[in-house]
Design a protein around this motif. Structure first.
Motif, PDB file in Angstrom:
ATOM      1  N   ASN A 115       0.816  -1.217   0.000  1.00 45.91           N
ATOM      2  CA  ASN A 115       0.000   0.000   0.000  1.00 45.91           C
ATOM      3  C   ASN A 115       0.850   1.266   0.000  1.00 45.91           C
ATOM      4  O   ASN A 115       0.372   2.330   0.393  1.00 45.91           O
ATOM      5  CB  ASN A 115      -0.978  -0.002   1.181  1.00 45.91           C
ATOM      6  CG  ASN A 115      -0.293   0.069   2.517  1.00 45.91           C
ATOM      7  OD1 ASN A 115       0.901   0.303   2.607  1.00 45.91           O
ATOM      8  ND2 ASN A 115      -1.057  -0.135   3.573  1.00 45.91           N
ATOM      9  N   ASP A 116       2.093   1.178  -0.437  1.00 47.17           N
ATOM     10  CA  ASP A 116       3.008   2.322  -0.526  1.00 47.17           C
ATOM     11  C   ASP A 116       3.176   3.048   0.805  1.00 47.17           C
ATOM     12  O   ASP A 116       3.284   4.276   0.837  1.00 47.17           O
ATOM     13  CB  ASP A 116       2.562   3.313  -1.603  1.00 47.17           C
ATOM     14  CG  ASP A 116       2.897   2.837  -2.994  1.00 47.17           C
ATOM     15  OD1 ASP A 116       3.847   2.045  -3.125  1.00 47.17           O
ATOM     16  OD2 ASP A 116       2.224   3.264  -3.934  1.00 47.17           O
ATOM     17  N   HIS A 117       3.159   2.338   1.875  1.00 47.62           N
ATOM     18  CA  HIS A 117       3.402   2.854   3.229  1.00 47.62           C
ATOM     19  C   HIS A 117       2.393   3.921   3.653  1.00 47.62           C
ATOM     20  O   HIS A 117       2.700   4.764   4.497  1.00 47.62           O
ATOM     21  CB  HIS A 117       4.821   3.411   3.350  1.00 47.62           C
ATOM     22  CG  HIS A 117       5.878   2.516   2.799  1.00 47.62           C
ATOM     23  ND1 HIS A 117       6.210   1.329   3.389  1.00 47.62           N
ATOM     24  CD2 HIS A 117       6.658   2.610   1.687  1.00 47.62           C
ATOM     25  CE1 HIS A 117       7.165   0.748   2.684  1.00 47.62           C
ATOM     26  NE2 HIS A 117       7.450   1.501   1.649  1.00 47.62           N
TER      27      HIS A 117
END
Length: 112
Positions: free
Chosen positions: A63-65
């Motif tokens: 989730n791209d952090h």
């Protein structure tokens, strides 16, 4: 022998069980494989820290952090990397103390 056992057991248990099961497994591994108390602490610290970092990154990369960044801001941390470091420190201390306890219990029963 102690470090890879703790690392593998805590990584696998991280998927299946709550966080504290890794500490119980570190205690048991040090009880069985532990030789020196100081070595057991550092094996438990490093094993659980690395396992928690790996598990956190496996959950955070897809989730791209986004969630990690939001949680970091809740704790007034500038970015998710620092949150990862704090997580590793907390997990490492819990794992190190668990492994140290297992090693000391083993030593207590060997002398008695």
């Amino acid at each position: 022998m102690l470090f890879p056992v703790i690392l593998l057991l805590s990584f696998i248990s991280g998927y299946l069980f709550p966080w504290w099961v890794g500490c119980i497994l570190a205690f048991g591994a040090a009880l069985i494989f532990g030789k020196r108390s100081s070595w057991a602490f550092w094996c438990g610290f490093a094993g659980i820290s690395i396992a928690w970092i790996a598990l956190s990154l496996l959950k955070s990369f897809p989730n791209d952090h986004i969630l990690a960044t939001r949680v970091a801001h809740v704790f007034h941390l500038p970015n998710w990397g620092l949150l990862l470091a704090v997580t590793a420190l907390i997990g490492g201390l819990a794992g190190g103390m668990s492994a140290l306890s297992g090693s000391l219990v083993k030593r207590a029963f060997e002398k008695g």
